[in-house]
Design a protein around this motif. Structure first.
Motif, short mmCIF file in Angstrom:
data_model
loop_
_atom_site.label_atom_id
_atom_site.label_comp_id
_atom_site.label_asym_id
_atom_site.label_seq_id
_atom_site.Cartn_x
_atom_site.Cartn_y
_atom_site.Cartn_z
N THR A 41 56.10 -42.91 18.95
CA THR A 41 55.05 -43.42 19.82
C THR A 41 55.61 -44.43 20.80
N VAL A 42 55.51 -44.12 22.09
CA VAL A 42 55.98 -44.99 23.16
C VAL A 42 54.86 -45.92 23.61
N PHE A 43 53.62 -45.37 23.69
CA PHE A 43 52.50 -46.15 24.20
C PHE A 43 51.22 -45.60 23.58
N MET A 75 49.33 -37.07 24.55
CA MET A 75 48.59 -36.33 23.55
C MET A 75 47.36 -37.09 23.07
N THR A 76 46.34 -36.31 22.69
CA THR A 76 45.13 -36.86 22.09
C THR A 76 45.26 -36.81 20.58
N GLN A 118 60.30 -47.36 27.54
CA GLN A 118 60.00 -47.83 26.19
C GLN A 118 58.54 -48.22 26.01
N GLY A 119 57.72 -48.09 27.07
CA GLY A 119 56.30 -48.36 26.97
C GLY A 119 55.88 -49.79 27.26
N GLU A 120 56.76 -50.60 27.83
CA GLU A 120 56.42 -51.97 28.19
C GLU A 120 55.94 -52.03 29.64
N PRO A 121 55.13 -53.05 30.00
CA PRO A 121 54.74 -53.19 31.40
C PRO A 121 55.96 -53.20 32.32
N ALA A 122 55.93 -52.41 33.36
CA ALA A 122 57.09 -52.28 34.23
C ALA A 122 57.26 -53.53 35.10
N PRO A 123 58.51 -53.91 35.39
CA PRO A 123 58.75 -55.04 36.28
C PRO A 123 58.07 -54.81 37.63
N GLY A 124 57.42 -55.87 38.14
CA GLY A 124 56.78 -55.80 39.44
C GLY A 124 55.37 -55.27 39.44
N ASN A 125 54.80 -54.96 38.26
CA ASN A 125 53.41 -54.51 38.23
C ASN A 125 52.47 -55.58 38.80
N PRO A 126 51.33 -55.17 39.36
CA PRO A 126 50.47 -56.12 40.08
C PRO A 126 49.70 -57.10 39.20
N PHE A 127 49.50 -56.77 37.91
CA PHE A 127 48.75 -57.65 37.02
C PHE A 127 49.66 -58.14 35.90
N PRO A 128 49.66 -59.43 35.61
CA PRO A 128 50.59 -60.00 34.64
C PRO A 128 50.49 -59.34 33.27
N ASP A 129 51.65 -58.99 32.70
CA ASP A 129 51.74 -58.45 31.34
C ASP A 129 50.85 -57.24 31.14
N SER A 130 50.68 -56.43 32.17
CA SER A 130 49.80 -55.26 32.11
C SER A 130 50.53 -54.03 32.64
N THR A 131 50.23 -52.86 32.05
CA THR A 131 50.76 -51.60 32.56
C THR A 131 49.90 -51.04 33.68
N VAL A 132 48.78 -51.67 34.01
CA VAL A 132 47.86 -51.13 35.02
C VAL A 132 48.48 -51.27 36.41
N LEU A 133 48.57 -50.15 37.11
CA LEU A 133 49.06 -50.14 38.48
C LEU A 133 47.89 -50.11 39.47
N SER A 134 46.88 -49.27 39.19
CA SER A 134 45.68 -49.20 40.02
C SER A 134 44.50 -48.87 39.13
N SER A 174 57.60 -39.69 22.56
CA SER A 174 58.85 -39.04 22.95
C SER A 174 59.40 -38.28 21.74
N MET A 175 60.07 -37.18 22.03
CA MET A 175 60.62 -36.33 20.97
C MET A 175 62.00 -35.82 21.38
N LEU A 176 62.91 -35.77 20.44
CA LEU A 176 64.24 -35.22 20.67
C LEU A 176 64.15 -33.69 20.67
N TYR A 177 64.71 -33.08 21.69
CA TYR A 177 64.76 -31.62 21.77
C TYR A 177 66.17 -31.16 21.45
N ASP A 178 66.29 -30.35 20.39
CA ASP A 178 67.58 -29.83 19.95
C ASP A 178 67.54 -28.31 19.97
N PRO A 179 68.02 -27.68 21.05
CA PRO A 179 67.95 -26.22 21.15
C PRO A 179 68.86 -25.50 20.17
#
Length: 385
Positions: A167-169, A139-140, A220-236, A149-154
Motif C-alpha cells: 500500500t502506497v497511499f 484499487m477499490t 512512496q505516497g508522501e505529499p510531493a515537494p511544492g504542492n500548493p497546500f502544506p503537508d497535503s497531496t491535494v493539487l487541485s 505497488s506490486m513487483l512484476y516478475d515475468p
C-alpha cells in the motif's frame, strides 16, 4: 523503494510548480523555458513558439490488437513491448502481446472489492521500472480506494507473476459511483491520481478530503515537494469525477471530468485552483472557479481517459461512444473539438500514447452499461493527426 527526494529533486519539483503557476493556466510541469538553438551562453532564456495543430484532424483504426477482454480499465505499455491491462471486475492484470494479441494473466490483485464503478482501475509503471519492475494500481477495497505497488516478475509461472501489493497511499473515499481511478507519473517523476466525490458533493470543496481532487505525491505516497497546500497531496479541488490525466509536450497537465446533467469538462490544471463542483458545472462567471477549456453535454461525452498526441488532447467518451480531438494552443483550445468513431466501437474507456501518431484505445462495453458484441471488449491501435 529507493528514495527520490534529494535536495536537487525537491528544488526541481518546486521550480516546475512555480513555472506552472506563473504562466497562467499551466500545470505542475508548466512550460519551462529552454535556450533556443544558436544562442550564446549567458543569453536570456526564451520560450520557443508553439506549433499550432491543424484545425481539422483525422483518425484511422489500424487494427484490433486484442479481443474478449472483461471490463478493461487501466492500460500501461511496457518498455520493449507488451501492454498491461487491468480488469475492473475480475481484479486481474493481463499482459497483451501487441503483435499477436496473445493474453497472459499476470495474476489477481488481492483485496479488490469490485462493485458499481469501483474495482481494479488505473495502472502506471514506476519511473524506475527498468530497475525496480514495479506496477502501480488504483484499487477499490472494502473500506476505501487506494494505490498499491506490486513487483512484476515475468519469469514466474503465468497467474503468479505479481508480488504482494504494497500500500502506497490509502484513505481515498469510495462509493458505488465516482471513484475516480486514473493514475499517472508526471514529467516531474511524481505520482498523480484523479479521484471522485463518491456522490457526496460536499467532499469536492473540502480541501481536507481526498475525494473530488487531483492528488500529487511522491512514488512512496508522501505529499510531493511544492504542492500548493502544506503537508497535503491535494493539487487541485472542486472536481466531480476525474478519470483522465495527460501532459502536453510543454509538461502542462490536463484532466477530463464527468459532469452531472449539463456539462462534462476538459480542464487545464493549475496547482491550488478550485474547479467549481458542485457550485459550478461547466463554465462559470464566478472568478473563484477555474473554467474548463472545453465542455460537452454528457450524452456526447461522459469522458474517461485522455492522451496527448500530434498537438491535441484525445479524449475517450463512454456514453458518447466516440473519440474526441481537442486541438491545443498553449492551455486553450485552438479550434472546436472534433469527434471520431461515433458509435462504431461503443463505449471508449482508456486512450494512451503508442508512440508518434499512434494511440492505444480500449472499449468498455462489458462494464454493465454497454452493449457488447461477440468480440468485446477490445484494444485498438489508432493512427491520428
Amino acid at each position: 523503494m529507493r528514495q527520490r527526494a534529494g535536495a536537487a529533486v525537491v528544488a526541481a519539483a518546486v521550480l516546475l510548480l512555480a513555472v506552472g503557476c506563473s504562466g497562467g493556466e499551466g500545470g505542475p510541469g508548466g512550460g519551462a523555458s529552454v535556450t533556443p538553438h544558436g544562442t550564446t551562453p549567458g543569453s536570456p532564456f526564451v520560450t520557443p513558439p508553439e506549433a499550432t495543430p491543424p484545425a481539422k484532424g483525422s483518425v484511422r483504426v489500424v487494427r484490433t490488437v486484442a479481443e474478449h477482454l472483461t471490463t478493461p480499465w487501466g492500460l500501461a505499455p511496457l518498455p520493449g513491448g507488451g501492454l498491461l491491462v487491468s480488469s475492473r471486475d475480475d481484479g486481474t492484470i493481463t499482459r497483451i502481446d501487441e503483435k499477436s494479441g496473445k493474453k497472459t494473466e499476470l495474476g489477481e490483485v488481492p483485496g479488490v472489492a469490485a462493485a458499481g464503478e469501483g474495482g481494479l482501475l488505473g495502472l502506471a509503471l514506476s519511473p524506475d521500472y527498468g530497475s525496480d519492475h514495479l506496477i502501480y494500481a488504483y484499487m477499490t477495497t472494502d473500506s476505501d480506494n487506494r494505490i498499491v505497488s506490486m513487483l512484476y516478475d515475468p519469469k514466474r509461472d503465468p497467474g503468479d507473476q505479481l508480488g504482494a501489493p504494497n500500500t502506497v497511499f490509502r484513505g481515498i473515499p469510495k462509493g458505488a459511483i465516482h471513484n475516480g481511478g486514473r493514475i499517472a507519473f508526471g514529467p516531474d517523476g511524481m505520482l498523480y491520481a484523479g479521484t471522485g466525490e463518491t456522490g457526496n458533493r460536499d467532499l469536492a470543496q473540502d480541501k481536507n478530503s481526498l475525494g473530488g481532487k487531483i492528488l500529487r505525491m511522491t512514488p512512496q505516497g508522501e505529499p510531493a515537494p511544492g504542492n500548493p497546500f502544506p503537508d497535503s497531496t491535494v493539487l487541485s479541488y472542486g472536481h466531480r469525477d476525474v478519470q483522465g490525466l495527460a501532459w502536453d509536450d510543454k509538461q502542462r497537465l490536463f484532466a477530463s471530468e464527468f459532469g452531472e446533467d449539463t456539462w462534462d469538462e476538459l480542464n487545464a490544471i493549475k496547482p491550488g485552483d478550485n474547479y467549481g463542483w458542485p457550485k459550478a458545472e461547466g463554465k462559470s462567471s464566478d472568478p473563484k472557479y477555474h473554467n474548463p477549456i472545453a465542455e460537452w453535454h454528457p450524452a456526447e461525452a461522459s469522458p474517461s481517459g485522455i492522451a496527448y498526441a500530434e498537438g491535441s488532447i484525445w479524449m475517450a467518451a463512454l456514453r458518447g461512444e466516440r473519440l474526441w480531438r481537442i486541438p491545443l494552443k498553449g492551455t486553450e483550445t485552438y479550434a472546436p473539438p472534433q469527434a471520431f468513431l461515433k458509435g462504431k466501437y461503443g463505449r471508449l474507456r482508456t486512450v494512451v500514447p503508442a508512440g508518434g501518431d499512434k494511440l492505444w484505445l480500449t472499449t468498455s462495453n462489458t462494464d454493465g452499461r454497454g452493449h457488447p458484441t461477440k468480440t468485446d471488449d477490445r484494444i485498438l491501435e489508432v493512427e491520428v493527426s
